[in-house]
Design a protein around this motif. Structure first.
Motif, PDB file in Angstrom:
ATOM      1  N   LEU A 222      -1.760   7.085   0.572  1.00 41.34           N
ATOM      2  CA  LEU A 222      -0.856   6.022  -0.094  1.00 41.34           C
ATOM      3  C   LEU A 222      -1.522   5.024  -1.030  1.00 41.34           C
ATOM      4  N   ILE A 223      -0.901   5.123  -2.132  1.00 42.02           N
ATOM      5  CA  ILE A 223      -1.624   4.363  -3.284  1.00 42.02           C
ATOM      6  C   ILE A 223      -0.806   3.143  -3.623  1.00 42.02           C
ATOM      7  N   ALA A 224      -1.347   1.985  -3.771  1.00 41.08           N
ATOM      8  CA  ALA A 224      -0.659   0.783  -3.955  1.00 41.08           C
ATOM      9  C   ALA A 224      -1.384   0.277  -5.153  1.00 41.08           C
ATOM     10  N   LYS A 225      -0.528  -0.673  -6.135  1.00 42.39           N
ATOM     11  CA  LYS A 225      -1.065  -1.422  -7.065  1.00 42.39           C
ATOM     12  C   LYS A 225      -2.132  -2.383  -6.776  1.00 42.39           C
ATOM     13  N   GLU A 226      -1.988  -3.246  -5.729  1.00 43.70           N
ATOM     14  CA  GLU A 226      -3.196  -4.113  -5.563  1.00 43.70           C
ATOM     15  C   GLU A 226      -3.645  -3.881  -4.303  1.00 43.70           C
ATOM     16  N   LYS A 227      -4.558  -4.535  -3.832  1.00 38.64           N
ATOM     17  CA  LYS A 227      -5.619  -4.448  -2.565  1.00 38.64           C
ATOM     18  C   LYS A 227      -4.373  -4.412  -1.258  1.00 38.64           C
ATOM     19  N   ILE A 228      -4.903  -3.376  -0.392  1.00 36.30           N
ATOM     20  CA  ILE A 228      -4.011  -3.238   0.870  1.00 36.30           C
ATOM     21  C   ILE A 228      -5.006  -4.365   1.849  1.00 36.30           C
ATOM     22  N   THR A 229      -4.169  -5.051   2.480  1.00 37.12           N
ATOM     23  CA  THR A 229      -4.832  -6.202   3.465  1.00 37.12           C
ATOM     24  C   THR A 229      -4.787  -5.904   4.892  1.00 37.12           C
ATOM     25  N   TYR A 230      -3.391  -4.659   5.172  1.00 30.54           N
ATOM     26  CA  TYR A 230      -3.622  -4.613   6.762  1.00 30.54           C
ATOM     27  C   TYR A 230      -3.076  -3.155   6.798  1.00 30.54           C
ATOM     28  N   VAL A 231      -3.493  -2.620   7.821  1.00 23.32           N
ATOM     29  CA  VAL A 231      -3.200  -1.156   8.134  1.00 23.32           C
ATOM     30  C   VAL A 231      -3.022  -0.960   9.655  1.00 23.32           C
ATOM     31  N   GLN A 232      -1.776  -0.616  10.322  1.00 19.78           N
ATOM     32  CA  GLN A 232      -1.742  -0.310  11.585  1.00 19.78           C
ATOM     33  C   GLN A 232      -0.722   0.948  12.097  1.00 19.78           C
ATOM     34  N   VAL A 233      -1.507   1.809  12.858  1.00 24.63           N
ATOM     35  CA  VAL A 233      -0.694   2.939  13.059  1.00 24.63           C
ATOM     36  C   VAL A 233       0.010   2.702  14.398  1.00 24.63           C
ATOM     37  N   GLY A 234       1.244   3.577  14.567  1.00 21.88           N
ATOM     38  CA  GLY A 234       1.916   3.322  15.859  1.00 21.88           C
ATOM     39  C   GLY A 234       1.468   3.975  16.849  1.00 21.88           C
ATOM     40  N   ASP A 235       0.940   5.238  16.878  1.00 22.68           N
ATOM     41  CA  ASP A 235       0.326   5.960  17.871  1.00 22.68           C
ATOM     42  C   ASP A 235      -0.918   6.743  17.604  1.00 22.68           C
ATOM     43  N   PRO A 236      -2.017   6.245  17.691  1.00 22.17           N
ATOM     44  CA  PRO A 236      -3.447   6.686  17.258  1.00 22.17           C
ATOM     45  C   PRO A 236      -3.482   8.075  18.156  1.00 22.17           C
ATOM     46  N   ASP A 237      -2.830   8.479  18.925  1.00 19.76           N
ATOM     47  CA  ASP A 237      -2.955   9.981  19.467  1.00 19.76           C
ATOM     48  C   ASP A 237      -2.524  10.916  18.651  1.00 19.76           C
ATOM     49  N   LYS A 238      -1.520  10.404  17.533  1.00 19.11           N
ATOM     50  CA  LYS A 238      -0.749  11.374  16.469  1.00 19.11           C
ATOM     51  C   LYS A 238      -1.517  11.304  15.282  1.00 19.11           C
ATOM     52  N   LEU A 239      -1.823  10.147  15.026  1.00 17.68           N
ATOM     53  CA  LEU A 239      -2.306   9.821  13.645  1.00 17.68           C
ATOM     54  C   LEU A 239      -3.476   8.846  13.239  1.00 17.68           C
ATOM     55  N   ILE A 240      -4.164   8.965  12.300  1.00 20.78           N
ATOM     56  CA  ILE A 240      -5.029   7.885  11.901  1.00 20.78           C
ATOM     57  C   ILE A 240      -5.110   7.410  10.366  1.00 20.78           C
ATOM     58  N   ALA A 241      -5.311   6.309  10.351  1.00 24.00           N
ATOM     59  CA  ALA A 241      -4.915   5.816   9.062  1.00 24.00           C
ATOM     60  C   ALA A 241      -6.133   4.684   8.618  1.00 24.00           C
ATOM     61  N   GLU A 242      -6.701   4.784   7.512  1.00 24.32           N
ATOM     62  CA  GLU A 242      -7.564   3.750   7.140  1.00 24.32           C
ATOM     63  C   GLU A 242      -7.626   3.375   5.595  1.00 24.32           C
ATOM     64  N   VAL A 243      -8.122   2.180   5.327  1.00 25.32           N
ATOM     65  CA  VAL A 243      -8.328   1.965   3.795  1.00 25.32           C
ATOM     66  C   VAL A 243      -9.527   2.650   3.309  1.00 25.32           C
ATOM     67  N   VAL A 244      -9.363   3.117   2.038  1.00 25.04           N
ATOM     68  CA  VAL A 244     -10.462   3.944   1.534  1.00 25.04           C
ATOM     69  C   VAL A 244     -11.608   2.896   0.993  1.00 25.04           C
ATOM     70  N   PRO A 245     -12.731   2.971   1.641  1.00 27.53           N
ATOM     71  CA  PRO A 245     -13.836   1.812   1.119  1.00 27.53           C
ATOM     72  C   PRO A 245     -14.011   1.755  -0.314  1.00 27.53           C
ATOM     73  N   GLU A 246     -14.169   2.944  -1.030  1.00 25.91           N
ATOM     74  CA  GLU A 246     -14.370   2.839  -2.338  1.00 25.91           C
ATOM     75  C   GLU A 246     -13.038   2.343  -3.170  1.00 25.91           C
ATOM     76  N   GLN A 247     -11.861   2.516  -2.854  1.00 22.04           N
ATOM     77  CA  GLN A 247     -10.544   2.201  -3.376  1.00 22.04           C
ATOM     78  C   GLN A 247      -9.930   1.305  -2.378  1.00 22.04           C
ATOM     79  N   PRO A 248     -10.009   0.033  -2.174  1.00 26.22           N
ATOM     80  CA  PRO A 248      -9.380  -0.706  -1.332  1.00 26.22           C
ATOM     81  C   PRO A 248      -7.685  -0.845  -1.664  1.00 26.22           C
ATOM     82  N   ASN A 249      -7.276   0.062  -2.685  1.00 24.82           N
ATOM     83  CA  ASN A 249      -5.737   0.070  -2.761  1.00 24.82           C
ATOM     84  C   ASN A 249      -5.374   1.294  -2.477  1.00 24.82           C
ATOM     85  N   MET A 250      -6.066   1.835  -1.696  1.00 25.76           N
ATOM     86  CA  MET A 250      -5.533   3.126  -1.175  1.00 25.76           C
ATOM     87  C   MET A 250      -5.858   3.431   0.274  1.00 25.76           C
ATOM     88  N   VAL A 251      -4.739   4.198   1.199  1.00 23.54           N
ATOM     89  CA  VAL A 251      -4.889   4.300   2.452  1.00 23.54           C
ATOM     90  C   VAL A 251      -4.839   5.757   2.613  1.00 23.54           C
TER      91      VAL A 251
END
Length: 266
Positions: free
Chosen positions: A33-62
């Motif tokens: 997921l690519i945003a125009k600005e920095k992403i400040t919060y990410v939360q998955v609904g079910d961690p047993d189904k998917l994982i999601a994290e902000v890319v350290p080198e690109q804080p506007n990408m998940v």
């Protein structure tokens, strides 16, 4: 009649929004997921189904990936530029692996960085914890080359977790703080490629220490959103030292779900 038309129109609008706010992921591809600005919060609904994290080198990408093949849907919440995007996540071996975040429907988020409690109150609550030394200390600590990293206590208030940390520098050299990372990870990792982890974002940190003087003990309180750790997983708190060439020490605390469930209310 007018009421029925309104209900039908609202239902159709809801379906349209749900269809619009949907992404597809799979196990053998990474979706971004690519945003125009920095992403400040990410939360998955079910961690047993998917994982999601902000890319350290690109804080506007998940980056998002399926843990395994799953049926039905899960959810993913992303906040950027003060707008909250609630996405439905479906498992599918689709060709599309990148999405522009602003193309989805988003609602005004407010200031999520300070959580549901005003910042001045968080500051006072953290000060209250640091003044109170009556609670029995949790026996969770990590030692490395003269540095002791400890979880002193854990508190719960208004759907927020308050982690009271303690850092002791027993050496004659100042410790330059790098970062503190919070991860929910598998307890046992047979192969690195099988590791499934996701990051928990801090809502507030009281002191934000950058240096720990020689022969000194400092305490800190970090506020996180309320959560529990899924089965067979563990919360890891990593303290990194800032040093040339990434040679700094790393100390890791492992916190079990039982400890989180016993958080003290105040």
């Amino acid at each position: 009649m007018k009421q029925s038309i309104f209900i039908i129109a609202f239902f159709l609008f809801s379906l349209a929004v749900n269809a619009q706010n949907q992404i597809e992921i799979c196990q053998n591809k990474t979706t971004h997921l690519i945003a125009k600005e920095k992403i400040t919060y990410v939360q998955v609904g079910d961690p047993d189904k998917l994982i999601a994290e902000v890319v350290p080198e690109q804080p506007n990408m998940v980056r998002v990936k399926a843990v395994d093949d799953f049926e039905g849907e899960s959810s993913l919440t992303v906040v950027s530029a003060n707008r909250s995007y609630s996405l439905f996540v479906k498992y599918s071996d689709a060709n599309k692996i990148s999405y522009q975040l602003e193309e989805f429907h988003g609602d005004k988020a407010g200031d999520l960085k300070i959580g549901p409690v005003p910042e001045y109150l968080l500051k006072e609550l953290c000060s209250q914890i640091l003044r109170d030394c009556t609670q029995k200390t949790i026996q969770t600590k990590s030692k490395k080359d003269g540095i002791i990293f400890r979880l002193r206590n854990l508190y719960l208030k208004q759907d927020l977790l308050f982690f009271e940390l303690e850092i002791t520098n027993t050496t004659n050299i100042v410790l330059d703080m790098g970062a503190i990372h919070w991860w929910i990870d598998d307890r046992k990792q047979v192969k690195a490629t099988n590791a499934q982890e996701y990051q928990v974002e801090e809502l507030y940190r009281h002191y934000k220490w950058e240096r720990i003087p020689a022969k000194t003990t400092l305490r800190e309180v970090v506020v996180l959103p309320k959560f529990i750790v899924p089965d067979k997983r563990i919360l890891k708190i990593e303290l990194l030292e800032k040093a040339l060439g990434n040679t700094g020490r790393k100390l890791t605390l492992e916190v079990k779900n039982e400890t989180i469930l016993k958080a003290n209310s105040f």
